[in-house]
Design a protein around this motif. Structure first.
Motif, PDB file in Angstrom:
ATOM      1  N   GLY A 230     -80.582 -61.769 -24.034  1.00  0.00           N
ATOM      2  CA  GLY A 230     -81.659 -62.713 -23.742  1.00  0.00           C
ATOM      3  C   GLY A 230     -82.985 -62.005 -23.676  1.00  0.00           C
ATOM      4  N   PHE A 231     -83.785 -62.375 -22.641  1.00  0.00           N
ATOM      5  CA  PHE A 231     -85.127 -61.813 -22.513  1.00  0.00           C
ATOM      6  C   PHE A 231     -85.390 -61.505 -21.045  1.00  0.00           C
ATOM      7  CE2 PHE A 231     -85.094 -64.134 -26.398  1.00  0.00           C
ATOM      8  CZ  PHE A 231     -85.832 -63.348 -27.271  1.00  0.00           C
TER       9      PHE A 231
ATOM     10  N   GLU B 174     -95.376 -63.466 -24.812  1.00  0.00           N
ATOM     11  CA  GLU B 174     -95.355 -62.492 -25.915  1.00  0.00           C
ATOM     12  C   GLU B 174     -94.128 -61.605 -25.774  1.00  0.00           C
ATOM     13  OE1 GLU B 174     -97.874 -58.585 -27.462  1.00  0.00           O
ATOM     14  OE2 GLU B 174     -98.641 -59.841 -25.827  1.00  0.00           O
ATOM     15  N   VAL B 175     -93.428 -61.308 -26.856  1.00  0.00           N
ATOM     16  CA  VAL B 175     -92.302 -60.376 -26.838  1.00  0.00           C
ATOM     17  C   VAL B 175     -92.872 -58.976 -27.074  1.00  0.00           C
ATOM     18  CG1 VAL B 175     -90.121 -59.710 -27.888  1.00  0.00           C
ATOM     19  CG2 VAL B 175     -90.709 -62.137 -27.662  1.00  0.00           C
ATOM     20  N   ALA B 176     -92.848 -58.164 -25.991  1.00  0.00           N
ATOM     21  CA  ALA B 176     -93.540 -56.877 -26.031  1.00  0.00           C
ATOM     22  C   ALA B 176     -92.636 -55.710 -26.405  1.00  0.00           C
ATOM     23  CB  ALA B 176     -94.183 -56.608 -24.677  1.00  0.00           C
ATOM     24  N   GLY B 177     -91.338 -55.924 -26.486  1.00  0.00           N
ATOM     25  CA  GLY B 177     -90.446 -54.811 -26.795  1.00  0.00           C
ATOM     26  C   GLY B 177     -88.993 -55.258 -26.821  1.00  0.00           C
TER      27      GLY B 177
ATOM     28  N   ARG C  98     -87.172 -58.390 -25.247  1.00  0.00           N
ATOM     29  CA  ARG C  98     -85.858 -58.789 -25.768  1.00  0.00           C
ATOM     30  C   ARG C  98     -84.831 -57.776 -25.227  1.00  0.00           C
ATOM     31  NH1 ARG C  98     -87.314 -59.328 -30.379  1.00  0.00           N
ATOM     32  NH2 ARG C  98     -87.261 -61.604 -30.669  1.00  0.00           N
ATOM     33  N   ILE C  99     -83.723 -58.269 -24.682  1.00  0.00           N
ATOM     34  CA  ILE C  99     -82.754 -57.391 -24.024  1.00  0.00           C
ATOM     35  C   ILE C  99     -81.343 -57.789 -24.400  1.00  0.00           C
ATOM     36  CG2 ILE C  99     -82.519 -58.759 -21.881  1.00  0.00           C
ATOM     37  CD1 ILE C  99     -82.679 -56.027 -20.346  1.00  0.00           C
TER      38      ILE C  99
ATOM     39  N   ALA D 219     -85.713 -61.270 -13.704  1.00  0.00           N
ATOM     40  CA  ALA D 219     -84.707 -62.195 -14.209  1.00  0.00           C
ATOM     41  C   ALA D 219     -84.514 -61.926 -15.690  1.00  0.00           C
ATOM     42  CB  ALA D 219     -85.112 -63.646 -13.975  1.00  0.00           C
ATOM     43  N   VAL D 220     -83.341 -62.285 -16.169  1.00  0.00           N
ATOM     44  CA  VAL D 220     -83.073 -62.292 -17.607  1.00  0.00           C
ATOM     45  C   VAL D 220     -82.730 -63.722 -17.975  1.00  0.00           C
ATOM     46  CG1 VAL D 220     -81.496 -61.536 -19.443  1.00  0.00           C
ATOM     47  CG2 VAL D 220     -82.312 -59.895 -17.743  1.00  0.00           C
ATOM     48  N   VAL D 221     -83.533 -64.289 -18.855  1.00  0.00           N
ATOM     49  CA  VAL D 221     -83.280 -65.650 -19.307  1.00  0.00           C
ATOM     50  C   VAL D 221     -82.385 -65.596 -20.535  1.00  0.00           C
ATOM     51  CG1 VAL D 221     -85.400 -65.728 -20.703  1.00  0.00           C
ATOM     52  CG2 VAL D 221     -84.350 -67.855 -19.939  1.00  0.00           C
ATOM     53  N   ARG D 222     -81.360 -66.419 -20.565  1.00  0.00           N
ATOM     54  CA  ARG D 222     -80.381 -66.392 -21.654  1.00  0.00           C
ATOM     55  C   ARG D 222     -81.044 -66.776 -22.978  1.00  0.00           C
ATOM     56  NH1 ARG D 222     -75.585 -70.213 -20.207  1.00  0.00           N
ATOM     57  NH2 ARG D 222     -77.351 -71.680 -20.133  1.00  0.00           N
TER      58      ARG D 222
END
Length: 414
Positions: free
Chosen positions: A54-55, A71-74, A94-95, A107-110
């Motif tokens: 997720g993120f 914004e997706v920074a990495g 993004r993780i 938090a990590v959002v799915r």
């Protein structure tokens, strides 16, 4: 005669846990006994870890009502290191599952709760604080017990220890058991000649001892000679944790083991058990070595090992319990018998009762001189000493054999 339970207690009283230990690789530790308690050297997980793809986000960046645009920074994946970088304000990373959570994210959002547009992200649902994050130490705290001393190591323990960085393990030295047969009639290799027969007991007892977790040493076959038997026993006294012999422990004119053991300086602590088969079992010590003399009939030798030697080896190895499991079962047969001795009979599970108990049928003709019925059995039916008659549905005990490939101990009745 000793009752079976008293004989087991006597057998156990003659041995004490082995004190020496050795280090083995984790790949060779299954079935061995942990010599000491092992604790977690660090917390697990080692870092705040993502539990989902997720993120990683900061909840403070989700103002008002959604959806929210970030914004997706990495990107960070399992095995990557964020190098201490903090999550920028108003951005997401993004993780992937197992990756370290960047500093500042809470938090990590799915992935399925987002719209991923590459460089931009739309979050549709606000996650709770800490969502999909496995915090540092949340599974195992630093110093938590992983494996207690005295535990028999199984593959699940190997996995846990490996996950905590262990590559070797201190285990109790295997008990050293010397095993010999007696009888001038016995052969080990040559073809049967006249009244001579192959020795079944020594190979069987060696295999049983090895499976129970011992280092078994083959001491060969002794002729029916009292002086030679005494010299052999004296020579091996103190070299082993335990000696096991089969044959020559009854009261016949050529049953020399008891007298030879006394000649060698040994002490007999108990002889004859209210057991069928296996009545002439003998319990002795020779210097620092425990001695178990089993009857020569193969089924009696097998039963004696399962009742006495298995428990002794477990205690020598420092394992809790004796590894044997007796469960409730029901008779699927009728029989009459003499009372006074607990009887162990090869049996097969024929059915299951409505309560799930195994329903047993016995095998063989009652002879203790053959292993044929034993090899067709699922285990041993246990008939109490005071029972004179058995009818279908009567309660029995049942010791199921361990499934093929199992380690030390016996299986259950499943």
């Amino acid at each position: 005669m000793l009752a079976v339970d008293d004989a087991v207690a006597l057998a156990l009283s003659m041995v004490a846990p082995v004190r020496e230990s050795e280090a083995v690789g984790l790949g060779h530790a299954v079935g061995r006994i942990a010599a000491r308690t092992l604790c977690a050297p660090r917390p697990m997980p080692f870092f705040d870890q993502s539990a989902m793809d997720g993120f990683a986000i900061r909840l403070g960046d989700l103002d008002g009502e959604g959806p929210w645009h970030l914004e997706v920074a990495g990107t960070v994946a399992a095995g990557d290191s964020p190098s201490g970088a903090a999550l920028p304000a108003g951005a997401a990373w993004r993780i992937f599952t197992g990756a370290p959570v960047p500093r500042g994210a809470d938090a990590v959002v799915r992935a399925e709760d987002c719209t991923d547009m590459g460089a931009l992200l739309t979050v549709r649902h606000r996650p709770r604080e800490g969502a999909n994050i496995r915090p540092l130490g949340s599974d195992i705290a630093r110093g938590a017990e992983l494996v207690a001393g005295g535990t028999r190591i199984e593959p699940r323990h190997v996995g846990l220890l490996a996950a905590n960085g262990h590559t070797t393990l201190d285990v109790v030295r295997r008990p050293r058991i010397g095993i010999l047969s007696t009888g001038s009639e016995l052969l080990s290799r040559a073809a049967p000649d006249g009244g001579r027969i192959f020795d079944a007991n020594r190979p069987m007892l060696i295999a049983l001892a090895e499976r129970a977790g011992a280092e078994a040493v083959d001491l060969g076959i002794l002729d029916d000679d009292r002086q030679e038997t005494a010299r052999t026993l004296a020579r091996h006294a103190g070299r082993f944790d335990m000696l096991i012999s089969s044959g020559a422990v009854s009261v016949g004119a050529r049953d020399f083991v008891r007298a030879a053991l006394l000649d060698a300086g040994g002490r007999v602590h108990g002889w004859k058990v209210a057991l069928k088969p296996g009545k002439p079992a003998m319990f002795a010590t020779l210097k620092r070595t425990a001695y178990l003399g089993l009857p020569g009939n193969p089924l009696a030798a097998f039963v004696g090992f399962e009742l006495f030697a298995r428990a002794q080896i477990a205690r020598l190895a420092g394992a809790g319990g004796d590894g044997a499991v007796e469960v409730r079962a029901l008779a699927g047969f009728a029989a009459s018998r003499k009372t006074g001795r607990t009887e162990f009979v090869p049996a097969r599970v024929r059915d299951r009762s409505p309560e799930g108990l195994p329903v047993l049928e016995t095998l063989g003709n009652g002879s203790s001189g053959t292993l044929h019925a034993l090899c067709q059995a699922d285990g041993l039916a246990v008939i109490p000493a005071g029972v004179s008659g058995i009818a279908p549905g009567d309660p029995l005990g049942f010791r199921a054999f361990a499934p093929s490939g199992a380690g030390p101990g016996t299986g259950d009745a499943a």
